[in-house]
Design a protein around this motif. Structure first.
Motif, PDB file in Angstrom:
ATOM      1  N   LYS A   1      -1.540   6.642   3.334  1.00 33.99           N
ATOM      2  CA  LYS A   1      -0.437   7.074   3.684  1.00 33.99           C
ATOM      3  C   LYS A   1       0.202   6.987   5.109  1.00 33.99           C
ATOM      4  CE  LYS A   1      -2.995  11.908   5.566  1.00 33.99           C
ATOM      5  NZ  LYS A   1      -4.385  11.245   4.739  1.00 33.99           N
TER       6      LYS A   1
ATOM      7  N   THR B   1       0.909  -0.863  -0.279  1.00 33.85           N
ATOM      8  CA  THR B   1      -0.218   0.338   0.424  1.00 33.85           C
ATOM      9  C   THR B   1       0.246   1.339   0.471  1.00 33.85           C
ATOM     10  OG1 THR B   1      -0.178   0.063   2.275  1.00 33.85           O
ATOM     11  CG2 THR B   1      -1.904  -1.570   1.298  1.00 33.85           C
ATOM     12  N   GLN B   2       2.203   1.343   0.259  1.00 35.07           N
ATOM     13  CA  GLN B   2       2.983   2.287   0.480  1.00 35.07           C
ATOM     14  C   GLN B   2       4.240   2.864  -0.934  1.00 35.07           C
ATOM     15  OE1 GLN B   2       3.416   3.769   4.659  1.00 35.07           O
ATOM     16  NE2 GLN B   2       2.036   3.094   5.496  1.00 35.07           N
ATOM     17  N   TYR B   3       4.875   1.213  -0.681  1.00 33.08           N
ATOM     18  CA  TYR B   3       5.972   1.401  -0.956  1.00 33.08           C
ATOM     19  C   TYR B   3       5.600   1.096  -3.001  1.00 33.08           C
ATOM     20  CZ  TYR B   3       7.368   0.593   3.636  1.00 33.08           C
ATOM     21  OH  TYR B   3       7.603   0.725   4.494  1.00 33.08           O
TER      22      TYR B   3
ATOM     23  N   ALA C   1      -0.045   4.810  -3.927  1.00 32.20           N
ATOM     24  CA  ALA C   1      -0.564   5.012  -2.783  1.00 32.20           C
ATOM     25  C   ALA C   1      -1.952   5.177  -2.129  1.00 32.20           C
ATOM     26  CB  ALA C   1       0.714   5.356  -1.781  1.00 32.20           C
TER      27      ALA C   1
END
Ligand code: ADP
Ligand code: MG
Ligand code: ZN
Length: 587
Positions: free
Chosen positions: A500, A485-487, A497
């Motif tokens: 956060k 979900t972020q990287y 993304a």
């Protein structure tokens, strides 16, 4: 100290013995004092009730150079600065800590008067006793703040040139990195009044109290200008307005509004500088960061290796160190430690040495202390059933064997099945060879497999798993979730993304972006797939090395600890399964 029982003594007798130089060391407990006589006076142990303030007592002990430890009511295993022992600088630090706590007597010039009055404590020059020299390893932050000190000291110089000095400065960074310490150092260096208050002190039960405290604080500041106002833990008042789900203009919002108004109400030439600190900058109301408010931010980050060395030097300067102590080596072994952890580490090592009646702290004490700080207090007394012990041993060896082949500069340096505090029954220590700031894709997969290696070993050996892997699974799931979900590491979802980070400096946690149900389902699928593949790889690897898993575990069960050359010889024998590199590279 020895463990034989202590005899009673009276306080006056105690004081007399201190004054006559008979006392070897003192432990100050919440309800009593325990002390030991010097060898030439018989090494006996006594206890006596505490009379008068702790502050007076510590002054007495300092005057007569008697080492003492302060034992707080609750001993947390990794208690930051829980205990303080020493004869030089550390005692100084303790005395200061006492001065700073409102109950410690000492400086508190501004006592609480009435509810609406601010409880701000005022410290004049040199009252804090802390200078920039006490804060190490955060050079950039120090440099920026030095400027502030210079402005307050030579305001005229800046005004002549017409330079604008920031009105508000926000110190941000992880807990324990020295933000509060920096602020105290400024108070010590600037030579102007320093009004300090914690964000939580503004927020009280009664509506309107917080706002009036803010008003009062700023009125006092304006009267005393040039001066510094310091608001510690700003997030307690500064959270984004409207974030209260129940809604309404609650007490906290009123307090924040008042703070914003006050900060707008004076100009840069008034000689009031507002300093604030927070671990959670992302929760602050954006209005606080507008120009004319906290328009300058100073990052107080985790120290790097050389920073850690400097911090260790500061804290070790009051401790007698054995010749074998290599602070640089300790700094190298403690990536991720913040200043507070390092201060705690030095204390723990000093306590260890005192417990062994040593005159100086040895490297072995530091080694033990590192593990303590990392893993909590050793609890050899905890009794495990033989089956539990076996399970723990296979589990830890599983982590180690898988970890041995994974990329990323991590070396497995120790496996232990000596139970430690906080529920850790055993642990595997991986020491990074260098500080890392970026996690590569293959390293991330490697970490997942290593985390799941413990559980995989249990599955292979016992055909079922225990509850002991829950923490590993939690960590692995968090990591896989962040990867997706972020990287942007999942092929099907790509570099989007979906979350956060909710707390930049605190571990874990994220706020998901609103997504369509299809995407949400795909995220779940990807996270699960990532974990499943890592788990499968851990199983394959351990099945291939089944004999090694067995022999290493048996050795661990007899020795309790595997480390050094012996451990490296075992790890060098781990065979890589086919497809390992392929999986690491592509997932
Ligand atoms: P923060 O406010 O950032 O959470 P503190 O300033 O309260 O951290 O730090 C707690 C203690 O840890 C300090 O009193 C000090 O003993 C030690 N410490 C933290 N950072 C440093 C540093 N940079 N240099 C020396 N000591 C430090
Ligand atoms: Mg702080
Ligand atoms: Zn584990």
């Amino acid at each position: 100290m020895k463990t034989e029982t202590a005899s009673a003594s009276t306080y006056p007798v105690f004081v007399e013995r201190v004054e006559q130089g008979q006392v070897q060391q003192v432990a100050i407990k919440p309800d009593r004092i325990e002390y030991t006589l010097k060898p030439q006076f018989g090494r006996q142990r006594f206890y006596t009730p505490l009379r008068g303030s702790t502050h007076e007592l510590t002054q007495l002990l300092q005057r007569h150079q008697v080492p003492f430890i302060q034992v707080p009511d609750t001993l947390s295993p990794a208690g930051i600065l829980g205990l303080v022992l020493s004869s030089g600088v550390l005692v100084g630090a303790l005395a200061l800590a006492l001065k700073f706590s409102p109950s410690g007597g000492g400086v508190g010039a501004g006592t609480a008067v009435g509810m609406g009055k601010s409880k701000a404590r005022a410290y004049g020059r040199s009252k804090t006793g802390i200078t920039f020299a006490d804060v190490a390893g955060v050079d950039e932050a120090k440099q920026e703040l030095q400027e502030v000190v210079d402005f307050l000291a030579n305001g005229e110089k800046y005004r002549k040139i017409g330079a604008k000095i920031p009105k508000g400065i926000l110190l941000i960074g992880p807990p324990g990195t020295g933000k509060t310490l920096l602020a105290k150092a400024i108070a010590g260096e600037a030579g102007v009044p320093f009004l300090s208050m914690a964000g939580s002190e503004f927020v009280e039960l009664y509506v309107g109290v917080g706002a009036s405290r803010v008003r009062d604080l700023f009125n006092r500041a304006k009267r005393q200008a040039p001066c510094i106002v310091f608001i510690d833990e700003l997030d307690a008042v500064g959270k984004t307005r409207g974030s209260n789900p129940i809604g309404g203009n609650d007490e906290r919002e009123q307090t924040l509004n008042q703070l914003l108004t006050e900060m707008d109400g004076f100009d840069g030439s008034s000689g009031v500088i507002v300093l604030a600190a927070t671990n959670r900058p992302e929760t602050l109301d954006p209005a606080l960061r507008r120009p004319g408010r906290f328009d300058r931010q100073v990052l107080v980050d985790r120290p790097d290796k050389s920073g850690r060395l400097e911090i260790l030097q500061v804290h070790a300067s009051g401790v007698s160190l054995g010749e074998d102590v290599d602070l640089a080596a300790i700094a190298a072994q403690t990536p991720g430690f913040v200043g507070a952890d390092l201060a705690n580490l030095v204390n723990e090592a000093a306590l260890m040495a005192a417990r062994h009646d040593r005159q100086a702290v040895l490297m072995a004490d530091f080694k033990e202390a590192i593990e303590r700080v990392i893993a909590g207090l050793e609890k050899r007394s905890r009794v495990l059933t033989p089956l539990e012990r076996q399970t723990v041993a296979y589990h830890e060896v599983g982590h180690a064997l898988v970890g041995a082949l994974m990329p990323g500069n991590h070396t497995v340096t120790k496996i232990s099945i000596v139970p430690r505090g906080l529920g850790a029954l055993g642990y595997t220590l991986q020491t990074p060879e260098a500080d890392r700031f970026l996690l590569l894709e293959d390293e991330l997969r490697g970490q997942l497999a290593t985390l799941l290696g413990g559980r995989a070993a249990e599955e292979i050996v016992f055909g079922k798993v225990s509850s002991g892997a829950s923490d590993d699974i939690q960590k692995a799931t968090d990591l896989a979730d962040r990867a997706v979900t972020q990287y942007g590491m999942s092929a099907s979802l790509g570099p989007v993304a979906f979350a956060k980070p909710s707390a930049q400096f605190l571990e874990g946690g994220s706020d998901r972006r609103a997504t369509s149900p299809e995407v949400a389902a795909e995220i779940d699928r990807q996270v699960k797939q990532t974990l499943d593949k890592a788990h499968a790889m851990a199983l394959t690897l351990l099945r291939l090395n089944r004999d090694l898993l067995e022999s290493a575990t048996q050795t661990l069960l007899t020795q309790e600890v595997l480390e050094g050359d012996q451990l490296q010889r075992i790890l060098a024998q781990v065979k890589a399964p086919a497809g390992l590199n392929d999986w690491l590279a592509k997932g």
